[in-house]
Write a protein that holds these residues in place. Structure first.
Motif, PDB file in Angstrom:
ATOM      1  N   THR A 208      54.377  39.591  67.907  1.00 26.51           N
ATOM      2  CA  THR A 208      55.544  38.709  67.762  1.00 26.51           C
ATOM      3  C   THR A 208      55.116  37.302  67.360  1.00 26.51           C
ATOM      4  OG1 THR A 208      55.653  37.928  70.075  1.00 26.51           O
ATOM      5  CG2 THR A 208      56.730  40.027  69.563  1.00 26.51           C
ATOM      6  N   LEU A 209      53.858  36.962  67.628  1.00 22.34           N
ATOM      7  CA  LEU A 209      53.328  35.643  67.284  1.00 22.34           C
ATOM      8  C   LEU A 209      52.676  35.614  65.905  1.00 22.34           C
ATOM      9  CD1 LEU A 209      51.766  34.901  70.770  1.00 22.34           C
ATOM     10  CD2 LEU A 209      53.659  33.621  69.745  1.00 22.34           C
ATOM     11  N   GLY A 210      52.616  36.767  65.245  1.00 21.59           N
ATOM     12  CA  GLY A 210      52.101  36.788  63.877  1.00 21.59           C
ATOM     13  C   GLY A 210      50.935  37.713  63.626  1.00 21.59           C
ATOM     14  N   ALA A 211      50.323  38.266  64.675  1.00 25.39           N
ATOM     15  CA  ALA A 211      49.227  39.206  64.457  1.00 25.39           C
ATOM     16  C   ALA A 211      49.746  40.450  63.742  1.00 25.39           C
ATOM     17  CB  ALA A 211      48.588  39.593  65.788  1.00 25.39           C
ATOM     18  N   ALA A 344      58.065  31.211  74.056  1.00 24.02           N
ATOM     19  CA  ALA A 344      58.181  29.798  74.436  1.00 24.02           C
ATOM     20  C   ALA A 344      57.132  29.433  75.479  1.00 24.02           C
ATOM     21  CB  ALA A 344      59.585  29.522  74.967  1.00 24.02           C
ATOM     22  N   ALA A 345      56.884  30.343  76.423  1.00 27.22           N
ATOM     23  CA  ALA A 345      55.859  30.097  77.435  1.00 27.22           C
ATOM     24  C   ALA A 345      54.477  30.007  76.799  1.00 27.22           C
ATOM     25  CB  ALA A 345      55.890  31.195  78.496  1.00 27.22           C
ATOM     26  N   VAL A 346      54.203  30.881  75.846  1.00 25.20           N
ATOM     27  CA  VAL A 346      52.918  30.874  75.145  1.00 25.20           C
ATOM     28  C   VAL A 346      52.680  29.519  74.495  1.00 25.20           C
ATOM     29  CG1 VAL A 346      51.654  31.811  73.168  1.00 25.20           C
ATOM     30  CG2 VAL A 346      52.833  33.358  74.744  1.00 25.20           C
ATOM     31  N   HIS A 347      53.653  29.053  73.742  1.00 23.85           N
ATOM     32  CA  HIS A 347      53.468  27.793  73.011  1.00 23.85           C
ATOM     33  C   HIS A 347      53.405  26.597  73.961  1.00 23.85           C
ATOM     34  CE1 HIS A 347      53.553  29.482  69.052  1.00 23.85           C
ATOM     35  NE2 HIS A 347      54.714  30.071  69.255  1.00 23.85           N
ATOM     36  N   VAL A 389      56.610  21.479  82.281  1.00 22.13           N
ATOM     37  CA  VAL A 389      56.571  21.873  80.878  1.00 22.13           C
ATOM     38  C   VAL A 389      57.051  23.304  80.650  1.00 22.13           C
ATOM     39  CG1 VAL A 389      55.011  22.295  78.937  1.00 22.13           C
ATOM     40  CG2 VAL A 389      54.757  20.213  80.303  1.00 22.13           C
ATOM     41  N   VAL A 390      56.519  24.259  81.398  1.00 20.00           N
ATOM     42  CA  VAL A 390      56.790  25.663  81.115  1.00 20.00           C
ATOM     43  C   VAL A 390      58.221  26.072  81.477  1.00 20.00           C
ATOM     44  CG1 VAL A 390      56.041  28.044  81.450  1.00 20.00           C
ATOM     45  CG2 VAL A 390      54.347  26.216  81.330  1.00 20.00           C
ATOM     46  N   ARG A 396      65.171  26.549  77.830  1.00 22.29           N
ATOM     47  CA  ARG A 396      65.704  26.305  76.486  1.00 22.29           C
ATOM     48  C   ARG A 396      65.740  27.592  75.674  1.00 22.29           C
ATOM     49  NH1 ARG A 396      62.422  21.664  76.885  1.00 22.29           N
ATOM     50  NH2 ARG A 396      60.780  22.706  75.676  1.00 22.29           N
ATOM     51  N   ALA A 397      64.680  28.371  75.761  1.00 18.12           N
ATOM     52  CA  ALA A 397      64.627  29.627  75.002  1.00 18.12           C
ATOM     53  C   ALA A 397      65.662  30.618  75.509  1.00 18.12           C
ATOM     54  CB  ALA A 397      63.224  30.231  75.094  1.00 18.12           C
TER      55      ALA A 397
END
Length: 410
Positions: A208-211, A344-347, A389-390, A396-397
């Motif tokens: 989902t992140l692009g891999a 969102a948590a990853v970023h 932060v998290v 928001r997500a």
């Protein structure tokens, strides 16, 4: 574990009173009026209100800050199928972490069954009083079906931390490790040793992140999971590769990333030597990783490494994720924890590692300085900024993806 530490662990759990958790009363109970409000007759008023509008349970009960930590004891830590009751110390520990790191109340529940249908039905029938369900230490492949069916039946977050909590921290660390290596996730060739809950969920989140799925080789005890091999289960077949590589050694040749969620000493120096320039090695087996960090560094001076241990840099620790993911979800009365929230948590975690490190973190770890680089690309568990932060990113997500019942900050 050393004998003295074993006894210390037993003493810790036994004294001064058994276990690690207790219940706190949040309302006064000093007078007759207090009791008439807490119980009969006053308690009838919120009962009537909730009967008419179930959403009012978030206002009049502890539901909105309450998580059930539930297991059947079939995959407890690295100890295997210990049974539900023997898993209770771990579940109590999870309750402690929820409270200590995110202020979330939690109850541990041990369901004594190996039958996934009984487990699913039991959890579904008790779930309405909770704001979320944290599934824990449930063996694959049943864990996948259990989580899927509970998500379909329930309107609160159902989250298997062994899958998604691990996946979030691995993904956050890997994003930053790839940046250090000067590589893009879209181009990275990834080997994942361990095709159970953590491995499969981590590879799914990375896609989902692009891999690219075609760049991922999943490896289990029988070797690379290939499209022409029928030994894999239905969940593993999603990552079945069209390849002529059969062994872990063959899979590692030219690989950019190795993710190990398996067992000790399975990645050899020869395998590491065959990987690409600036190899990224996440050796996460505990307590003994897939390759000892000292051996890895002696083999490749350019290796970028993380483990699951506290005594090496870049610890992949789920406590960076699940308390704050649930905090954000509970704050908006979320119906689920979806891929958008996990991303969102990853970023949020990855971005935090680029910021100046607070003095309190340096003091907690006995360090004079710490900055983004090969020895620090994932935040430390005692970073006080995590709680700010998290959860905010999760909330928001949740709102943006339609999972939230209330707006962030409402």
């Amino acid at each position: 574990m050393p004998t003295d530490l074993k006894q210390a662990a037993l003493d810790y759990h036994a004294n001064p009173k058994p276990g690690k958790i207790a219940i706190e009363i949040t309302k006064p109970t000093a007078t007759q009026r207090d009791l008439s409000l807490a119980y009969t007759p006053g308690v009838a008023e919120p009962v009537r209100a909730i009967q008419l509008d179930r959403e009012l349970a978030y206002r009049y009960t502890a539901k909105g800050n309450l998580v059930a930590v539930i297991t059947n004891g079939t995959a407890v830590l690295g100890l295997g199928d210990t049974g539900a009751l023997a898993g209770k110390p771990v579940m109590e520990g999870k309750v402690v972490l929820f409270k200590a790191f995110a202020g979330i109340d939690a109850f541990d529940i041990e369901v004594d069954t190996h039958d996934p249908d009984i487990f699913i039905d039991t959890v579904a029938r008790i779930a309405s009083g909770f704001g979320g369900i944290n599934l824990e230490d449930i063996a694959a492949p049943h864990c996948f079906r259990i989580e899927r069916e509970l998500r379909e039946r329930l309107d609160i977050p159902v989250f298997h931390d062994d899958q998604h909590g691990t996946a979030v921290i691995i993904s956050a660390g890997l994003i930053n490790a790839l940046r250090i290596a000067g590589k893009r996730i879209e181009d990275a060739r990834i080997v994942c040793l361990g095709a159970g809950a953590a491995g499969l969920a981590s590879m799914h989140l990375l896609t989902t992140l692009g891999a690219r799925r075609e760049h991922i080789l999943m490896v289990d005890r029988q070797g690379v999971i290939r499209a022409d091999d029928q030994h894999a289960n239905e969940y593993q077949r999603i990552f079945a590769a069209h390849t002529d590589r059969h062994t872990l050694a063959e899979a590692c040749v030219g690989a950019d990333v190795f993710v190990g969620v398996s067992g000790p000493n399975l990645l050899t120096a020869e395998m590491l030597s065959s990987m690409a320039e600036n190899p990224i090695v996440f050796a996460l087996a505990n307590p003994d990783p897939e390759i000892d960090p000292s051996l890895a560094l002696a083999t490749r001076s350019d290796v970028i490494m993380a483990t699951g241990r506290t005594d090496y840099p870049n610890q992949i620790n789920n406590v960076l994720g699940f308390p704050y993911i649930f905090r954000g979800a509970l704050d908006v009365h979320a119906r689920s924890i979806n891929d958008a929230m996990l991303t969102a948590a990853v970023h949020a975690l990855a971005d935090l590692a680029h910021q100046p490190v607070p003095d309190s973190v340096l003091k907690a770890y006995g360090l004079d300085a710490l900055s983004f680089g090969r020895d620090y690309f994932i935040p430390k568990p005692f970073d006080p900024r995590l709680i700010d932060v998290v959860p905010a990113a999760i909330a928001r997500a949740a709102a943006d993806s339609g999972a939230a019942r209330t707006a962030p900050g409402a």
